[in-house]
Design a protein around this motif. Structure first.
Motif, PDB file in Angstrom:
ATOM      1  N   ALA A  72      24.901  48.354  38.413  1.00  0.00           N
ATOM      2  CA  ALA A  72      25.024  48.322  39.875  1.00  0.00           C
ATOM      3  C   ALA A  72      25.879  47.137  40.300  1.00  0.00           C
ATOM      4  O   ALA A  72      26.711  47.248  41.207  1.00  0.00           O
ATOM      5  N   GLN A  73      25.696  45.991  39.648  1.00  0.00           N
ATOM      6  CA  GLN A  73      26.494  44.803  39.959  1.00  0.00           C
ATOM      7  C   GLN A  73      27.960  45.057  39.642  1.00  0.00           C
ATOM      8  O   GLN A  73      28.835  44.690  40.416  1.00  0.00           O
ATOM      9  N   LYS A  74      28.224  45.717  38.523  1.00  0.00           N
ATOM     10  CA  LYS A  74      29.609  46.026  38.166  1.00  0.00           C
ATOM     11  C   LYS A  74      30.234  46.966  39.180  1.00  0.00           C
ATOM     12  O   LYS A  74      31.383  46.796  39.562  1.00  0.00           O
ATOM     13  N   SER A  75      29.461  47.969  39.624  1.00  0.00           N
ATOM     14  CA  SER A  75      30.012  48.922  40.586  1.00  0.00           C
ATOM     15  C   SER A  75      30.237  48.268  41.948  1.00  0.00           C
ATOM     16  O   SER A  75      31.145  48.654  42.675  1.00  0.00           O
ATOM     17  N   GLN A  76      29.413  47.259  42.287  1.00  0.00           N
ATOM     18  CA  GLN A  76      29.614  46.539  43.543  1.00  0.00           C
ATOM     19  C   GLN A  76      30.926  45.770  43.519  1.00  0.00           C
ATOM     20  O   GLN A  76      31.555  45.580  44.551  1.00  0.00           O
ATOM     21  N   ASP A  77      31.311  45.304  42.368  1.00  0.00           N
ATOM     22  CA  ASP A  77      32.510  44.491  42.237  1.00  0.00           C
ATOM     23  C   ASP A  77      33.720  45.286  41.755  1.00  0.00           C
ATOM     24  O   ASP A  77      34.744  44.708  41.410  1.00  0.00           O
ATOM     25  N   ASN A  78      33.609  46.612  41.722  1.00  0.00           N
ATOM     26  CA  ASN A  78      34.741  47.436  41.290  1.00  0.00           C
ATOM     27  C   ASN A  78      35.962  47.219  42.164  1.00  0.00           C
ATOM     28  O   ASN A  78      37.085  47.199  41.671  1.00  0.00           O
ATOM     29  N   ASP A  79      35.734  47.063  43.473  1.00  0.00           N
ATOM     30  CA  ASP A  79      36.875  46.863  44.366  1.00  0.00           C
ATOM     31  C   ASP A  79      37.613  45.571  44.048  1.00  0.00           C
ATOM     32  O   ASP A  79      38.828  45.497  44.157  1.00  0.00           O
ATOM     33  N   ILE A  80      36.872  44.560  43.615  1.00  0.00           N
ATOM     34  CA  ILE A  80      37.511  43.296  43.220  1.00  0.00           C
ATOM     35  C   ILE A  80      38.301  43.505  41.929  1.00  0.00           C
ATOM     36  O   ILE A  80      39.450  43.083  41.822  1.00  0.00           O
ATOM     37  N   ALA A  81      37.685  44.175  40.963  1.00  0.00           N
ATOM     38  CA  ALA A  81      38.334  44.399  39.673  1.00  0.00           C
ATOM     39  C   ALA A  81      39.592  45.250  39.824  1.00  0.00           C
ATOM     40  O   ALA A  81      40.569  45.068  39.091  1.00  0.00           O
ATOM     41  N   GLU A  82      39.583  46.175  40.780  1.00  0.00           N
ATOM     42  CA  GLU A  82      40.716  47.074  40.969  1.00  0.00           C
ATOM     43  C   GLU A  82      41.741  46.534  41.972  1.00  0.00           C
ATOM     44  O   GLU A  82      42.713  47.212  42.277  1.00  0.00           O
TER      45      GLU A  82
END
Length: 159
Positions: free
Chosen positions: A61-71
């Protein structure tokens, strides 16, 4: 792990300090072989870590929350700072919610409520200081970036 105002050393972006060792102090490759139990001759099992399903779900869930940052296409340093800012904002929101619950709790004595409120306010203040430092670090990391990158970073901070 050491923490500074709600930010752990690994989140702060600081590099770890390593000690120098002499080559003679390094264990020879033969020592890398699996250890055997003296009684049975079977390999001795090392440390075993089991991660619960809930922990795995929280991590994803934490990774998916930060997907926009990663992308976002921003540099790794800027991405780390943006993630840190989000984490600090989350911690501030949690502390504020705890403070709201404390104020609504009429079962506590006024003295105890005052002491706990002061502790929560102090924690919120420390987190706000950390947030300002992280934002300052983001501004420093964004120097020389394009106005498009700055707009993307601003939008990600606002989330």
């Amino acid at each position: 792990m050491s923490s500074m105002g709600g930010i752990t050393v690994s989140q702060s972006g600081m590099l770890p300090v390593y000690e120098r060792t002499k080559i003679s102090e390094v264990a020879p490759a033969a020592d890398k072989a699996p250890k055997l139990d003296a009684d049975t001759g079977a390999p001795v099992e090392g440390v075993k870590v089991t991660i619960s399903g809930a922990a795995m779900k929280t991590a994803s869930a934490q990774k998916s929350q930060d997907n926009d940052i990663a992308e976002s296409g921003l540099s790794d340093q800027v991405q780390k700072i943006l993630k840190m800012i989000r984490e600090i904002k989350k911690q501030i929101a949690e502390k504020q919610a705890q403070l709201q619950q404390l104020m609504a709790n009429k079962s506590l004595s006024p003295e105890l409520a005052t002491i706990q409120a002061a502790a929560l306010q102090s924690a919120i203040s420390a987190l706000n200081t950390s947030l300002m430092a992280a934002i300052s670090g983001l501004n420093e990391a964004m120097k020389g970036s394009s106005s498009e990158d700055a707009a993307i970073a601003s939008a990600l901070v606002a989330k």
